[in-house]
Design a protein around this motif. Structure first.
Motif, PDB file in Angstrom:
ATOM      1  N   ILE A   1      97.816  20.725  26.935  1.00  0.00           N
ATOM      2  CA  ILE A   1      97.701  21.758  25.963  1.00  0.00           C
ATOM      3  C   ILE A   1      98.583  22.370  26.984  1.00  0.00           C
ATOM      4  CG2 ILE A   1      97.705  23.848  24.127  1.00  0.00           C
ATOM      5  CD1 ILE A   1      97.488  21.147  23.063  1.00  0.00           C
ATOM      6  N   PRO A   2      99.743  23.229  27.452  1.00  0.00           N
ATOM      7  CA  PRO A   2      99.897  23.579  28.449  1.00  0.00           C
ATOM      8  C   PRO A   2      99.130  24.546  28.147  1.00  0.00           C
ATOM      9  CG  PRO A   2     101.621  22.838  27.750  1.00  0.00           C
ATOM     10  CD  PRO A   2     100.549  22.782  26.752  1.00  0.00           C
ATOM     11  N   GLU A   3      98.951  26.244  29.185  1.00  0.00           N
ATOM     12  CA  GLU A   3      98.338  26.597  29.020  1.00  0.00           C
ATOM     13  C   GLU A   3      99.285  28.465  29.020  1.00  0.00           C
ATOM     14  OE1 GLU A   3      94.741  27.917  31.865  1.00  0.00           O
ATOM     15  OE2 GLU A   3      95.153  26.111  32.428  1.00  0.00           O
ATOM     16  N   LYS A   4     100.403  27.943  29.713  1.00  0.00           N
ATOM     17  CA  LYS A   4     101.341  28.943  29.998  1.00  0.00           C
ATOM     18  C   LYS A   4     102.600  28.505  29.635  1.00  0.00           C
ATOM     19  CE  LYS A   4      98.225  31.151  32.863  1.00  0.00           C
ATOM     20  NZ  LYS A   4      98.296  31.937  34.276  1.00  0.00           N
ATOM     21  N   GLN A   5     103.399  27.387  28.771  1.00  0.00           N
ATOM     22  CA  GLN A   5     104.430  27.462  28.448  1.00  0.00           C
ATOM     23  C   GLN A   5     104.467  27.386  27.207  1.00  0.00           C
ATOM     24  OE1 GLN A   5     104.151  23.226  30.968  1.00  0.00           O
ATOM     25  NE2 GLN A   5     106.097  23.108  30.830  1.00  0.00           N
ATOM     26  N   PHE A   6     106.175  27.687  26.981  1.00  0.00           N
ATOM     27  CA  PHE A   6     106.536  27.273  25.676  1.00  0.00           C
ATOM     28  C   PHE A   6     105.833  27.539  24.374  1.00  0.00           C
ATOM     29  CE2 PHE A   6     108.539  23.527  28.065  1.00  0.00           C
ATOM     30  CZ  PHE A   6     109.152  24.203  28.305  1.00  0.00           C
TER      31      PHE A   6
ATOM     32  N   ILE B   1      92.594  23.613  18.717  1.00  0.00           N
ATOM     33  CA  ILE B   1      92.496  23.757  20.419  1.00  0.00           C
ATOM     34  C   ILE B   1      92.367  25.015  21.196  1.00  0.00           C
ATOM     35  CG2 ILE B   1      94.165  22.073  19.860  1.00  0.00           C
ATOM     36  CD1 ILE B   1      96.325  23.322  20.278  1.00  0.00           C
ATOM     37  N   LYS B   2      92.174  24.837  22.447  1.00  0.00           N
ATOM     38  CA  LYS B   2      92.295  25.781  23.036  1.00  0.00           C
ATOM     39  C   LYS B   2      93.162  25.558  24.344  1.00  0.00           C
ATOM     40  CE  LYS B   2      87.912  26.886  22.732  1.00  0.00           C
ATOM     41  NZ  LYS B   2      86.384  27.084  23.189  1.00  0.00           N
ATOM     42  N   PRO B   3      94.750  26.386  24.596  1.00  0.00           N
ATOM     43  CA  PRO B   3      94.968  26.236  25.852  1.00  0.00           C
ATOM     44  C   PRO B   3      95.019  25.791  27.534  1.00  0.00           C
ATOM     45  CG  PRO B   3      95.785  27.565  24.541  1.00  0.00           C
ATOM     46  CD  PRO B   3      94.574  27.703  24.095  1.00  0.00           C
ATOM     47  N   GLY B   4      95.093  25.124  27.456  1.00  0.00           N
ATOM     48  CA  GLY B   4      94.336  24.075  29.194  1.00  0.00           C
ATOM     49  C   GLY B   4      93.440  23.057  28.413  1.00  0.00           C
ATOM     50  N   LYS B   5      93.158  22.585  27.961  1.00  0.00           N
ATOM     51  CA  LYS B   5      92.544  21.843  27.366  1.00  0.00           C
ATOM     52  C   LYS B   5      93.458  19.888  26.642  1.00  0.00           C
ATOM     53  CE  LYS B   5      88.853  23.633  27.860  1.00  0.00           C
ATOM     54  NZ  LYS B   5      87.860  23.739  28.930  1.00  0.00           N
ATOM     55  N   SER B   6      92.609  18.646  27.646  1.00  0.00           N
ATOM     56  CA  SER B   6      93.314  17.818  26.730  1.00  0.00           C
ATOM     57  C   SER B   6      92.582  17.633  25.616  1.00  0.00           C
ATOM     58  CB  SER B   6      93.222  17.073  28.055  1.00  0.00           C
ATOM     59  OG  SER B   6      94.366  17.201  28.834  1.00  0.00           O
ATOM     60  N   TYR B   7      93.384  16.996  25.003  1.00  0.00           N
ATOM     61  CA  TYR B   7      93.057  16.526  23.167  1.00  0.00           C
ATOM     62  C   TYR B   7      93.215  14.771  22.526  1.00  0.00           C
ATOM     63  CZ  TYR B   7      91.958  21.223  22.823  1.00  0.00           C
ATOM     64  OH  TYR B   7      90.705  22.262  22.729  1.00  0.00           O
TER      65      TYR B   7
ATOM     66  N   ASP C   1     100.740  29.501  25.444  1.00  0.00           N
ATOM     67  CA  ASP C   1      99.245  29.990  25.356  1.00  0.00           C
ATOM     68  C   ASP C   1      98.808  30.966  23.977  1.00  0.00           C
ATOM     69  OD1 ASP C   1     101.802  31.526  25.862  1.00  0.00           O
ATOM     70  OD2 ASP C   1     101.293  33.641  27.143  1.00  0.00           O
ATOM     71  N   LYS C   2      99.418  30.933  23.268  1.00  0.00           N
ATOM     72  CA  LYS C   2      98.996  31.543  21.755  1.00  0.00           C
ATOM     73  C   LYS C   2      98.614  30.438  20.615  1.00  0.00           C
ATOM     74  CE  LYS C   2     103.034  35.135  22.072  1.00  0.00           C
ATOM     75  NZ  LYS C   2     103.484  34.663  23.187  1.00  0.00           N
ATOM     76  N   ALA C   3      98.216  29.017  21.392  1.00  0.00           N
ATOM     77  CA  ALA C   3      98.100  28.322  20.161  1.00  0.00           C
ATOM     78  C   ALA C   3      96.428  28.139  20.435  1.00  0.00           C
ATOM     79  CB  ALA C   3      98.174  26.939  20.925  1.00  0.00           C
TER      80      ALA C   3
ATOM     81  N   PHE D   1      89.177  12.769  15.947  1.00  0.00           N
ATOM     82  CA  PHE D   1      90.266  14.261  17.712  1.00  0.00           C
ATOM     83  C   PHE D   1      89.147  14.847  17.944  1.00  0.00           C
ATOM     84  CE2 PHE D   1      91.561  18.558  18.584  1.00  0.00           C
ATOM     85  CZ  PHE D   1      92.421  18.397  18.482  1.00  0.00           C
ATOM     86  N   GLN D   2      89.186  14.087  18.983  1.00  0.00           N
ATOM     87  CA  GLN D   2      88.476  14.846  20.430  1.00  0.00           C
ATOM     88  C   GLN D   2      88.737  15.599  21.623  1.00  0.00           C
ATOM     89  OE1 GLN D   2      86.506  11.567  21.232  1.00  0.00           O
ATOM     90  NE2 GLN D   2      87.074  11.030  23.050  1.00  0.00           N
ATOM     91  N   GLU D   3      87.749  17.126  21.872  1.00  0.00           N
ATOM     92  CA  GLU D   3      88.027  17.112  23.683  1.00  0.00           C
ATOM     93  C   GLU D   3      87.946  15.882  24.558  1.00  0.00           C
ATOM     94  OE1 GLU D   3      86.586  20.805  26.372  1.00  0.00           O
ATOM     95  OE2 GLU D   3      87.163  21.474  24.706  1.00  0.00           O
TER      96      GLU D   3
END
Length: 183
Positions: A140-145, A79-85, A148-150, A174-176
């Motif tokens: 996937i949040p970009e900066k909380q909890f 996954i990438k932070p900031g993206k939805s899946y 950002d490290k995910a 599973f898709q973006e």
């Protein structure tokens, strides 16, 4: 080294994968399993049962499995932070209590596949002897909890509070999600 090559080849054979989509029809097992100590259950690949074609993941639980003990299949999804899946899986059960919850859950992991300890997300439905679909979408949040490290979501497929029965899983996707140009 041979074992690593075998795992890689199995993963390639089981998953049709590109940067935005992962599909598993479970014609081969492909996912690993985990169980807590004292769990009376086993995981297997059932070559005869399937929703659209033979091949499904199978959990055989009990008899007399302690209700607080669990077993599940698991897989790491990039996954990438900031993206939805969006993820989906089909399941069916036999011999479980009707109020048993079958689940698809997700936890954030960093690039070294270490837990970020930022909670468990997912969905569940009651046991069903007919093929039933679980669907879950997550941004996937970009900066909380620590998100950002995910780098991965750990996906687990299992059931809770069941003393006995069989559970099959098939046709995982599973898709973006596509970006909304209006945002």
């Amino acid at each position: 080294m041979g074992k690593i090559i075998s795992i890689v080849l199995t993963s390639v054979a089981v998953f049709a994968c590109n940067a935005q989509s992962i599909k598993a029809d479970f014609s081969k097992k492909g996912w690993i399993s985990w169980k807590s100590s004292a769990t009376i259950a086993k995981s297997s690949h059932d070559k005869t049962v399937g929703r659209t074609a033979p091949g499904a993941l199978k959990l055989t639980i009990g008899p007399k499995n302690p209700l607080k003990k669990s077993i599940c299949f698991l897989h790491h999804l990039p996954i990438k932070p900031g993206k939805s899946y969006t993820a989906s899986i089909w399941y069916k059960t036999k011999g479980t209590a009707s109020d048993v919850k079958v689940s698809m859950s997700f936890q954030g992991l960093d690039a070294k596949r270490q837990f970020l300890n930022n909670g468990v997300r997912g969905t569940s439905k009651n046991a069903s002897e007919e093929w039933t679909r679980l669907i879950y979408s997550v941004k996937i949040p970009e900066k909380q909890f620590k998100w950002d490290k995910a780098a991965f979501l750990l996906c687990t497929l299992g059931a809770s509070n069941t003393a006995e029965g069989e559970i099959w899983f098939d046709d995982f996707e599973f898709q973006e999600d596509e970006e909304d140009e209006d945002e």
